[in-house]
Design a protein around this motif. Structure first.
Motif, PDB file in Angstrom:
ATOM      1  N   LEU A  27      -8.714   3.913  -1.217  1.00 29.44           N
ATOM      2  CA  LEU A  27     -10.112   4.066  -0.840  1.00 29.44           C
ATOM      3  C   LEU A  27     -10.819   2.743  -1.112  1.00 29.44           C
ATOM      4  O   LEU A  27     -10.806   2.248  -2.234  1.00 29.44           O
ATOM      5  CB  LEU A  27     -10.734   5.195  -1.672  1.00 29.44           C
ATOM      6  CG  LEU A  27     -12.134   5.639  -1.350  1.00 29.44           C
ATOM      7  CD1 LEU A  27     -12.237   6.153   0.082  1.00 29.44           C
ATOM      8  CD2 LEU A  27     -12.565   6.733  -2.324  1.00 29.44           C
ATOM      9  N   HIS A  28     -11.392   2.160  -0.056  1.00 27.94           N
ATOM     10  CA  HIS A  28     -12.060   0.871  -0.247  1.00 27.94           C
ATOM     11  C   HIS A  28     -13.414   0.877   0.443  1.00 27.94           C
ATOM     12  O   HIS A  28     -13.702   1.700   1.301  1.00 27.94           O
ATOM     13  CB  HIS A  28     -11.185  -0.287   0.250  1.00 27.94           C
ATOM     14  CG  HIS A  28     -10.937  -0.275   1.727  1.00 27.94           C
ATOM     15  ND1 HIS A  28     -11.576  -1.137   2.587  1.00 27.94           N
ATOM     16  CD2 HIS A  28     -10.130   0.486   2.508  1.00 27.94           C
ATOM     17  CE1 HIS A  28     -11.156  -0.907   3.828  1.00 27.94           C
ATOM     18  NE2 HIS A  28     -10.272   0.082   3.801  1.00 27.94           N
ATOM     19  N   ASN A 150     -12.934  -2.732  -3.764  1.00 26.67           N
ATOM     20  CA  ASN A 150     -13.930  -3.282  -2.853  1.00 26.67           C
ATOM     21  C   ASN A 150     -13.247  -4.006  -1.698  1.00 26.67           C
ATOM     22  O   ASN A 150     -13.905  -4.401  -0.744  1.00 26.67           O
ATOM     23  CB  ASN A 150     -14.858  -4.260  -3.581  1.00 26.67           C
ATOM     24  CG  ASN A 150     -15.806  -3.567  -4.541  1.00 26.67           C
ATOM     25  OD1 ASN A 150     -15.807  -2.347  -4.655  1.00 26.67           O
ATOM     26  ND2 ASN A 150     -16.599  -4.350  -5.239  1.00 26.67           N
ATOM     27  N   LEU A 151     -11.937  -4.177  -1.792  1.00 26.20           N
ATOM     28  CA  LEU A 151     -11.182  -4.972  -0.827  1.00 26.20           C
ATOM     29  C   LEU A 151     -10.192  -4.111  -0.053  1.00 26.20           C
ATOM     30  O   LEU A 151      -9.622  -3.163  -0.595  1.00 26.20           O
ATOM     31  CB  LEU A 151     -10.406  -6.066  -1.561  1.00 26.20           C
ATOM     32  CG  LEU A 151     -11.221  -6.975  -2.478  1.00 26.20           C
ATOM     33  CD1 LEU A 151     -10.313  -7.795  -3.372  1.00 26.20           C
ATOM     34  CD2 LEU A 151     -12.133  -7.862  -1.662  1.00 26.20           C
ATOM     35  N   SER A 152      -9.954  -4.476   1.194  1.00 25.33           N
ATOM     36  CA  SER A 152      -8.873  -3.836   1.946  1.00 25.33           C
ATOM     37  C   SER A 152      -7.548  -4.290   1.335  1.00 25.33           C
ATOM     38  O   SER A 152      -7.499  -5.291   0.598  1.00 25.33           O
ATOM     39  CB  SER A 152      -8.939  -4.232   3.421  1.00 25.33           C
ATOM     40  OG  SER A 152      -8.675  -5.619   3.552  1.00 25.33           O
ATOM     41  N   ILE A 153      -6.467  -3.591   1.630  1.00 21.86           N
ATOM     42  CA  ILE A 153      -5.170  -3.957   1.058  1.00 21.86           C
ATOM     43  C   ILE A 153      -4.807  -5.397   1.407  1.00 21.86           C
ATOM     44  O   ILE A 153      -4.352  -6.161   0.555  1.00 21.86           O
ATOM     45  CB  ILE A 153      -4.063  -2.988   1.526  1.00 21.86           C
ATOM     46  CG1 ILE A 153      -4.312  -1.586   0.969  1.00 21.86           C
ATOM     47  CG2 ILE A 153      -2.672  -3.495   1.091  1.00 21.86           C
ATOM     48  CD1 ILE A 153      -3.379  -0.509   1.508  1.00 21.86           C
ATOM     49  N   GLY A 154      -5.028  -5.802   2.646  1.00 23.29           N
ATOM     50  CA  GLY A 154      -4.693  -7.159   3.070  1.00 23.29           C
ATOM     51  C   GLY A 154      -5.481  -8.242   2.357  1.00 23.29           C
ATOM     52  O   GLY A 154      -5.034  -9.381   2.273  1.00 23.29           O
ATOM     53  N   ASN A 155      -6.646  -7.887   1.819  1.00 25.87           N
ATOM     54  CA  ASN A 155      -7.492  -8.864   1.122  1.00 25.87           C
ATOM     55  C   ASN A 155      -7.358  -8.817  -0.397  1.00 25.87           C
ATOM     56  O   ASN A 155      -8.080  -9.527  -1.094  1.00 25.87           O
ATOM     57  CB  ASN A 155      -8.954  -8.672   1.515  1.00 25.87           C
ATOM     58  CG  ASN A 155      -9.219  -9.134   2.932  1.00 25.87           C
ATOM     59  OD1 ASN A 155      -8.589 -10.067   3.415  1.00 25.87           O
ATOM     60  ND2 ASN A 155     -10.118  -8.454   3.614  1.00 25.87           N
ATOM     61  N   LEU A 156      -6.465  -7.983  -0.902  1.00 25.71           N
ATOM     62  CA  LEU A 156      -6.265  -7.955  -2.356  1.00 25.71           C
ATOM     63  C   LEU A 156      -5.768  -9.320  -2.828  1.00 25.71           C
ATOM     64  O   LEU A 156      -4.999  -9.975  -2.116  1.00 25.71           O
ATOM     65  CB  LEU A 156      -5.247  -6.874  -2.736  1.00 25.71           C
ATOM     66  CG  LEU A 156      -5.744  -5.433  -2.673  1.00 25.71           C
ATOM     67  CD1 LEU A 156      -4.571  -4.456  -2.855  1.00 25.71           C
ATOM     68  CD2 LEU A 156      -6.814  -5.166  -3.711  1.00 25.71           C
ATOM     69  N   ASN A 173      -2.704   6.806   4.471  1.00 23.65           N
ATOM     70  CA  ASN A 173      -3.839   7.461   3.818  1.00 23.65           C
ATOM     71  C   ASN A 173      -4.779   6.408   3.213  1.00 23.65           C
ATOM     72  O   ASN A 173      -4.974   6.328   2.006  1.00 23.65           O
ATOM     73  CB  ASN A 173      -3.346   8.453   2.759  1.00 23.65           C
ATOM     74  CG  ASN A 173      -4.374   9.505   2.430  1.00 23.65           C
ATOM     75  OD1 ASN A 173      -5.384   9.649   3.111  1.00 23.65           O
ATOM     76  ND2 ASN A 173      -4.118  10.261   1.375  1.00 23.65           N
ATOM     77  N   ILE A 174      -5.352   5.598   4.110  1.00 25.75           N
ATOM     78  CA  ILE A 174      -6.255   4.496   3.758  1.00 25.75           C
ATOM     79  C   ILE A 174      -7.616   4.809   4.367  1.00 25.75           C
ATOM     80  O   ILE A 174      -7.710   5.109   5.554  1.00 25.75           O
ATOM     81  CB  ILE A 174      -5.723   3.155   4.301  1.00 25.75           C
ATOM     82  CG1 ILE A 174      -4.331   2.868   3.737  1.00 25.75           C
ATOM     83  CG2 ILE A 174      -6.695   2.023   3.997  1.00 25.75           C
ATOM     84  CD1 ILE A 174      -3.623   1.717   4.415  1.00 25.75           C
ATOM     85  N   HIS A 175      -8.666   4.737   3.546  1.00 24.30           N
ATOM     86  CA  HIS A 175      -9.999   5.112   4.021  1.00 24.30           C
ATOM     87  C   HIS A 175     -11.046   4.134   3.510  1.00 24.30           C
ATOM     88  O   HIS A 175     -11.000   3.703   2.368  1.00 24.30           O
ATOM     89  CB  HIS A 175     -10.346   6.533   3.569  1.00 24.30           C
ATOM     90  CG  HIS A 175      -9.333   7.516   4.036  1.00 24.30           C
ATOM     91  ND1 HIS A 175      -9.381   8.072   5.284  1.00 24.30           N
ATOM     92  CD2 HIS A 175      -8.211   7.990   3.446  1.00 24.30           C
ATOM     93  CE1 HIS A 175      -8.347   8.862   5.439  1.00 24.30           C
ATOM     94  NE2 HIS A 175      -7.612   8.821   4.335  1.00 24.30           N
ATOM     95  N   LYS A 176     -11.996   3.839   4.385  1.00 23.43           N
ATOM     96  CA  LYS A 176     -13.091   2.949   4.029  1.00 23.43           C
ATOM     97  C   LYS A 176     -14.373   3.768   3.899  1.00 23.43           C
ATOM     98  O   LYS A 176     -14.689   4.584   4.763  1.00 23.43           O
ATOM     99  CB  LYS A 176     -13.286   1.868   5.088  1.00 23.43           C
ATOM    100  CG  LYS A 176     -14.386   0.899   4.705  1.00 23.43           C
ATOM    101  CD  LYS A 176     -14.488  -0.277   5.624  1.00 23.43           C
ATOM    102  CE  LYS A 176     -15.542  -1.211   5.045  1.00 23.43           C
ATOM    103  NZ  LYS A 176     -15.970  -2.210   5.961  1.00 23.43           N
ATOM    104  N   LEU A 177     -15.083   3.545   2.793  1.00 28.42           N
ATOM    105  CA  LEU A 177     -16.389   4.164   2.594  1.00 28.42           C
ATOM    106  C   LEU A 177     -17.456   3.147   2.986  1.00 28.42           C
ATOM    107  O   LEU A 177     -17.487   2.036   2.454  1.00 28.42           O
ATOM    108  CB  LEU A 177     -16.600   4.562   1.133  1.00 28.42           C
ATOM    109  CG  LEU A 177     -15.904   5.805   0.635  1.00 28.42           C
ATOM    110  CD1 LEU A 177     -16.255   6.058  -0.825  1.00 28.42           C
ATOM    111  CD2 LEU A 177     -16.243   7.018   1.473  1.00 28.42           C
TER     112      LEU A 177
END
Length: 193
Positions: A27-28, A150-156, A173-177
């Motif tokens: 969840l990001h 606060n970051l997407s997986i690619g931006n970790l 199962n990746i979700h952005k708020l």
């Protein structure tokens, strides 16, 4: 029943999360959009269901009702979701005596775990190694794991090996708020009163 380690702010929160919490999740979103709120809601909901099942099993009077083929069953073992704020976890690990460091890592490699605010910790070679050790073990054991960031997986701010394991653990199962910072909205409302 609240999660036994829930901070006061998150006690009693049982909101239905906007994602499938029966599977590992990521969840990001921007600061203040409710990621930690939902992480604790998932932990509280799991704890409530799990504790209710144990209480039901303990209160069940096996002597009064024994259906055909009945066998005494063991009372279920209590299980909870551990929620760890990653920046605090890194501080805890750095302050742990050398002889106990492996124990701390191994304690994160069992059961259900939510890593809150992943990627917000101070970055170093040590951080990379720590996260790789924990996530590689959880990936290999196929353990349920939740992440907020606060970051997407690619931006970790990790190497590809760590990001790959995060992606592998959560699958799709990746979700952005989206939304405004709830804490700032609450603060503005208090100042206007």
């Amino acid at each position: 029943m609240d999660h036994p380690r829930a901070p006061q702010r998150y006690r009693g929160i049982l909101d239905e999360p906007p994602f499938d919490s029966s599977k590992s999740f990521y969840l990001h979103g921007d600061t203040g959009t409710g990621k930690t709120h939902y992480a604790w809601a998932v932990a509280n909901r799991f704890n409530k269901v799990n504790c209710d099942a144990i209480v039901d099993a303990k209160n069940y009077n096996h002597e009064n009702w024994k259906p055909e083929g009945y066998e005494a069953k063991e009372i279920p073992r209590y299980e909870e979701i551990i929620v760890k704020n990653v920046p605090e976890l890194m501080i805890e690990y750095r302050g742990t005596p050398f002889e106990n460091k492996e124990y701390l890592i191994r304690s994160l490699c069992v059961g259900r775990l939510i890593l809150d605010d992943i990627g917000a910790e101070f970055q170093s070679e040590f951080t990379q190694e720590f996260m790789l050790a924990v996530l590689d073990d959880r990936w290999n054991k196929e353990l349920w794991t939740g992440f907020t960031s606060n970051l997407s997986i690619g931006n970790l701010p990790y190497g590809d090996r760590v990001k790959s394991r995060v992606a592998g653990i959560v699958g799709r199962n990746i979700h952005k708020l989206d939304g405004k910072d709830r804490r700032l909205q609450i603060k503005k409302g208090q100042n206007n009163e």
